[in-house]
Enzyme design. Structure first.
Site, PDB file in Angstrom:
ATOM      1  N   HIS A  44     -41.592 -24.265  -6.358  1.00  0.00           N
ATOM      2  CA  HIS A  44     -41.287 -25.582  -5.791  1.00  0.00           C
ATOM      3  C   HIS A  44     -42.058 -26.654  -6.558  1.00  0.00           C
ATOM      4  O   HIS A  44     -43.175 -26.413  -7.031  1.00  0.00           O
ATOM      5  CB  HIS A  44     -41.659 -25.619  -4.308  1.00  0.00           C
ATOM      6  N   GLU A  58     -33.659 -29.062  -7.265  1.00  0.00           N
ATOM      7  CA  GLU A  58     -34.276 -30.160  -6.516  1.00  0.00           C
ATOM      8  C   GLU A  58     -34.821 -31.194  -7.493  1.00  0.00           C
ATOM      9  O   GLU A  58     -35.921 -31.025  -8.028  1.00  0.00           O
ATOM     10  CB  GLU A  58     -35.438 -29.644  -5.662  1.00  0.00           C
TER      11      GLU A  58
END
Length: 250
Positions: A93, A165
């Site tokens: 992430h 993302e």
């Protein structure tokens, strides 16, 4: 293929919050015809208990060390996760990359350790605002994807989920258009087709993440290359999580 909705709880929620979430989830989901897969990335301290509380919801981790065991204070290994009945984890992430010095190399090692042990690796990729404005989105995303999947076999690819993302969209309210995301993912799939079979690449689940909510999710879900969403703050509320599950099943 069914859409996949993953709620990433990050460093939020207490045990009582998790119990309340499940009560609210059950209350809302019973009114929905479910035709999507869904899971929740839970803080590691609650994984064991969350697995029991959130029955019917797949529980995954937010990170997993690539070593089986060792002197890595504060880390949790893939094997410890598996021992607790957790069979997947978010990997790479942008918050891990930016705040905890995660590199493409460690993302790759973590990805391999998971897929080699038949666990799901939700691999996050995405460009910064500067890279986006310099028209480098594809180059950055493809480079991260290629490095994350180095030495991942075609048979192991079924355990990989790619979560695109854009860093500039996470928690900012700024979002790319559905077409922008779809075009970028198509280019990534085209490059992957040079490394894996067409069937394997078409079967690869690719999610969009970054300020997803019930107002913009449909635009992403109708794109042929977007197979679901990795969602942060919006899915801290069970009602919102259910809304996205419902939209994903339409």
């Amino acid at each position: 293929m069914k859409k996949l909705i993953i709620a990433n709880w990050k460093m939020f929620k207490t045990l009582n919050d998790i119990k309340t979430f499940k009560e609210e989830f059950d209350k809302n989901i019973k009114n929905v015809k479910v035709n999507a897969d869904y899971s929740v990335g839970v803080p590691s301290i609650y994984l064991n208990q969350a697995k029991e509380i959130l029955k019917g919801i797949k529980v995954i981790a937010q990170d997993a060390h690539f070593k089986n065991e060792g002197a890595y204070t504060g880390n949790i290994s893939w094997s410890q996760l598996k021992d607790c009945g957790i069979d997947g984890s978010i990997i790479g992430h942008s918050e891990r990359r930016q705040m905890f010095n995660e590199t493409d190399e460690t993302v790759n090692l973590k990805t391999i350790s998971l897929v080699e042990n038949n666990m799901q690796a939700v691999v996050c990729v995405g460009e910064t605002l500067e890279e986006y404005e310099a028209n480098k989105s594809f180059d950055v995303v493809w480079n991260q994807t290629k490095k994350a999947l180095a030495n991942v076999s075609e048979a192991q690819l079924k355990n990989v989920v790619i979560a695109y993302e854009p860093v500039w969209a996470i928690g900012t309210g700024k979002v790319p258009t559905g077409k922008e995301v779809d075009d970028l993912i198509q280019k990534v799939r085209d490059e992957l087709s040079k490394l894996y079979s067409k069937q394997a690449v078409e079967s690869l689940v690719v999610l969009y993440g970054g300020s997803v909510n019930d107002k913009n999710a449909e635009e992403f879900f109708k794109q042929k290359n977007i197979n679901g969403a990795l969602v942060g703050s919006f899915c801290l509320k069970a009602e919102n999580f259910v809304k996205l599950i419902e939209l994903g099943g339409n």
